[in-house]
Design an enzyme around this catalytic site. Sequence first.
Site, PDB file in Angstrom:
ATOM      1  N   CYS A 240       0.866  -1.173   0.000  1.00  0.00           N
ATOM      2  CA  CYS A 240       0.000   0.000   0.000  1.00  0.00           C
ATOM      3  C   CYS A 240       0.900   1.220   0.000  1.00  0.00           C
ATOM      4  CB  CYS A 240      -0.919   0.017   1.218  1.00  0.00           C
ATOM      5  SG  CYS A 240      -1.900   1.536   1.302  1.00  0.00           S
ATOM      6  N   ASN A 249       0.381  -8.649  -0.612  1.00  0.00           N
ATOM      7  CA  ASN A 249      -0.774  -9.372  -0.076  1.00  0.00           C
ATOM      8  C   ASN A 249      -0.410 -10.848   0.014  1.00  0.00           C
ATOM      9  OD1 ASN A 249      -1.894  -7.049  -1.847  1.00  0.00           O
ATOM     10  ND2 ASN A 249      -3.596  -7.603  -0.528  1.00  0.00           N
TER      11      ASN A 249
HETATM   12  P1  HMG Z   1      -7.441  15.229  -2.664  1.00  0.00           P
HETATM   13  O1  HMG Z   1      -6.185  15.794  -3.243  1.00  0.00           O
HETATM   14  O2  HMG Z   1      -7.789  15.547  -1.246  1.00  0.00           O
HETATM   15  O3  HMG Z   1      -8.716  15.498  -3.613  1.00  0.00           O
HETATM   16  O4  HMG Z   1      -7.357  13.640  -2.832  1.00  0.00           O
HETATM   17  P2  HMG Z   1      -9.469  16.771  -4.077  1.00  0.00           P
HETATM   18  O5  HMG Z   1     -10.907  16.442  -4.035  1.00  0.00           O
HETATM   19  O6  HMG Z   1      -8.966  17.992  -3.346  1.00  0.00           O
HETATM   20  O7  HMG Z   1      -9.015  16.893  -5.620  1.00  0.00           O
HETATM   21  C1  HMG Z   1      -7.687  17.144  -5.989  1.00  0.00           C
HETATM   22  C2  HMG Z   1      -7.519  16.793  -7.458  1.00  0.00           C
HETATM   23  O8  HMG Z   1      -7.709  15.397  -7.645  1.00  0.00           O
HETATM   24  C3  HMG Z   1      -8.514  17.481  -8.381  1.00  0.00           C
HETATM   25  O9  HMG Z   1      -7.861  17.646  -9.639  1.00  0.00           O
HETATM   26  C4  HMG Z   1      -9.599  16.441  -8.543  1.00  0.00           C
HETATM   27  O10 HMG Z   1     -10.337  16.571  -9.731  1.00  0.00           O
HETATM   28  C5  HMG Z   1      -8.779  15.169  -8.581  1.00  0.00           C
HETATM   29  P3  HMG Z   1      -7.142  19.044 -10.033  1.00  0.00           P
HETATM   30  O11 HMG Z   1      -8.229  20.062  -9.922  1.00  0.00           O
HETATM   31  O12 HMG Z   1      -6.039  19.246  -9.019  1.00  0.00           O
HETATM   32  O13 HMG Z   1      -6.637  18.769 -11.436  1.00  0.00           O
HETATM   33  N1  HMG Z   1      -9.546  14.002  -8.142  1.00  0.00           N
HETATM   34  C6  HMG Z   1      -9.600  12.848  -8.821  1.00  0.00           C
HETATM   35  N2  HMG Z   1      -9.031  12.428  -9.968  1.00  0.00           N
HETATM   36  C7  HMG Z   1      -9.292  11.171 -10.366  1.00  0.00           C
HETATM   37  N3  HMG Z   1     -10.078  10.315  -9.685  1.00  0.00           N
HETATM   38  C8  HMG Z   1     -10.663  10.689  -8.534  1.00  0.00           C
HETATM   39  C9  HMG Z   1     -10.420  12.007  -8.065  1.00  0.00           C
HETATM   40  N4  HMG Z   1     -10.841  12.671  -6.980  1.00  0.00           N
HETATM   41  C10 HMG Z   1     -10.309  13.902  -7.037  1.00  0.00           C
HETATM   42  N5  HMG Z   1     -11.434   9.826  -7.869  1.00  0.00           N
HETATM   43  C11 HMG Z   1      -8.321  11.478  -3.137  1.00  0.00           C
HETATM   44  C12 HMG Z   1      -8.423  12.814  -2.410  1.00  0.00           C
HETATM   45  C13 HMG Z   1      -9.251  10.490  -2.453  1.00  0.00           C
HETATM   46  C14 HMG Z   1      -8.727  11.667  -4.587  1.00  0.00           C
HETATM   47  C15 HMG Z   1      -6.857  11.002  -3.070  1.00  0.00           C
HETATM   48  O14 HMG Z   1      -6.434  11.030  -1.736  1.00  0.00           O
HETATM   49  C16 HMG Z   1      -6.648   9.626  -3.618  1.00  0.00           C
HETATM   50  O15 HMG Z   1      -6.841   9.368  -4.782  1.00  0.00           O
HETATM   51  N6  HMG Z   1      -6.221   8.691  -2.778  1.00  0.00           N
HETATM   52  C17 HMG Z   1      -6.046   7.309  -3.224  1.00  0.00           C
HETATM   53  C18 HMG Z   1      -5.384   6.509  -2.209  1.00  0.00           C
HETATM   54  C19 HMG Z   1      -5.251   5.082  -2.666  1.00  0.00           C
HETATM   55  O16 HMG Z   1      -5.577   4.707  -3.776  1.00  0.00           O
HETATM   56  N7  HMG Z   1      -4.718   4.251  -1.745  1.00  0.00           N
HETATM   57  C20 HMG Z   1      -4.524   2.860  -2.002  1.00  0.00           C
HETATM   58  C21 HMG Z   1      -5.792   2.097  -1.999  1.00  0.00           C
HETATM   59  S1  HMG Z   1      -6.409   1.692  -0.356  1.00  0.00           S
HETATM   60  C22 HMG Z   1      -5.576   0.221   0.061  1.00  0.00           C
HETATM   61  O17 HMG Z   1      -4.676  -0.173  -0.625  1.00  0.00           O
HETATM   62  C23 HMG Z   1      -6.041  -0.570   1.251  1.00  0.00           C
HETATM   63  C24 HMG Z   1      -6.814  -1.833   0.862  1.00  0.00           C
HETATM   64  O18 HMG Z   1      -6.051  -2.672   0.025  1.00  0.00           O
HETATM   65  C25 HMG Z   1      -7.195  -2.623   2.130  1.00  0.00           C
HETATM   66  C26 HMG Z   1      -6.005  -2.838   3.085  1.00  0.00           C
HETATM   67  O19 HMG Z   1      -5.023  -3.492   2.706  1.00  0.00           O
HETATM   68  O20 HMG Z   1      -6.101  -2.310   4.191  1.00  0.00           O
HETATM   69  C27 HMG Z   1      -8.109  -1.464   0.136  1.00  0.00           C
HETATM   70 MG    MG Z   2      -4.504  -4.110   0.792  1.00  0.00          MG
END
Ligand code: HMG
Ligand code: MG
Length: 299
Positions: A240, A249
């Site tokens: 992650c 994983n």
């Molecule tokens: P932010 O920067 O707070 O978002 O990120 P924002 O709403 O202020 O927007 C900033 C910019 O991002 C804007 O664009 C938005 O349009 C764009 P700009 O105006 O700067 O050009 N934006 C997006 N673009 C594409 N897709 C979207 C999106 N939303 C906003 N959905 C945000 C907030 C949630 C987007 C960011 O923090 C993020 O993408 N985080 C992803 C984290 C992630 O993927 N982590 C890994 C997955 S979780 C995991 O692995 C755990 C799991 O496996 C279980 C476990 O193991 O525990 C599931």
């Molecule tokens: Mg995971």
Amino acid sequence: MSLPERVVVVDVGPRDGLQNEATALSVDERVAFCDRLVAAGLPVVEVGAFVSPKWVPQMAGSDAVLRRVAPREGVRLPVLVPNRTGYDNARAAGARAIAVFTAASETFNRKNVNASIAESFARFAEFVPEARRDGIWVRGYVSTCFGCPYEGKVAPEAVLDVARRLVDAGCDEVSIGDTIGVAVPTQVSDVMGRLRDALGPARLAVHFHDTRGTALANVLAALQEGIAIVDSSAGGLGGCPYAPGASGNLATEDLLYMLHGMGVATGVDLEAVAAASGAVGRALGRALPSKYLQACASA
Ligand code: HMG
Ligand code: MG
């Protein structure tokens, strides 16, 4: 030993696996990987994430991947969705299943999605009810259920609370994650036993990372608590980006080897999964961590 007759294996390799690789695979390579996993008989393959490509560049192009993976009757192809923007993009790409994600610890959630847990739920409220009306299947992930890289110990009550809220928010299934691979079987029995009593076993999944080598033992503990949905990643790919030290994983091959050896059915062809992982390992230019794959390579 009390074990389920059948386990649903959810392969998260194309998402959880590839999101943390230094080398980003091309859309073509990701589609081929997903297609091979579906052909291997996996009932659920998480094909990508509609998150910000600035945050997780490896998942850029998930729309193209989702559009191109060949659907198969009865096979679910969920994609990760953090917010309304992600939902709209996922729908436009034809998603029929989505996965929302939050955590049992505040600091991890903040680092992962730049929001508190309460803010994450407010975001989900902006699209999950609509998703349900649209007939979209919804999974909810709870990260850091057995320990947080920033806060340390996590209380089982916190896990229970977030899991319950995900069900109340409209999730069909909740996956309980050991994001940084710190759980041990006794802890898994305790937490999963409480969750099963509160929410019923049918909508609970477990998601273990194998950072400290306890993932398979943890699966066994969860199975004995009546859990029959298990996440894993082909080849043991993964980690992650917002959890320092999170390694891969649990490997799908290692999970299948154990389940099939114990007489638990999955409907998945282990050798076909190993072949899919082999192709990804070659594309990434490294041997993947699955013990089963390593045993085959040295045989
Ligand atoms: P932010 O920067 O707070 O978002 O990120 P924002 O709403 O202020 O927007 C900033 C910019 O991002 C804007 O664009 C938005 O349009 C764009 P700009 O105006 O700067 O050009 N934006 C997006 N673009 C594409 N897709 C979207 C999106 N939303 C906003 N959905 C945000 C907030 C949630 C987007 C960011 O923090 C993020 O993408 N985080 C992803 C984290 C992630 O993927 N982590 C890994 C997955 S979780 C995991 O692995 C755990 C799991 O496996 C279980 C476990 O193991 O525990 C599931
Ligand atoms: Mg995971």
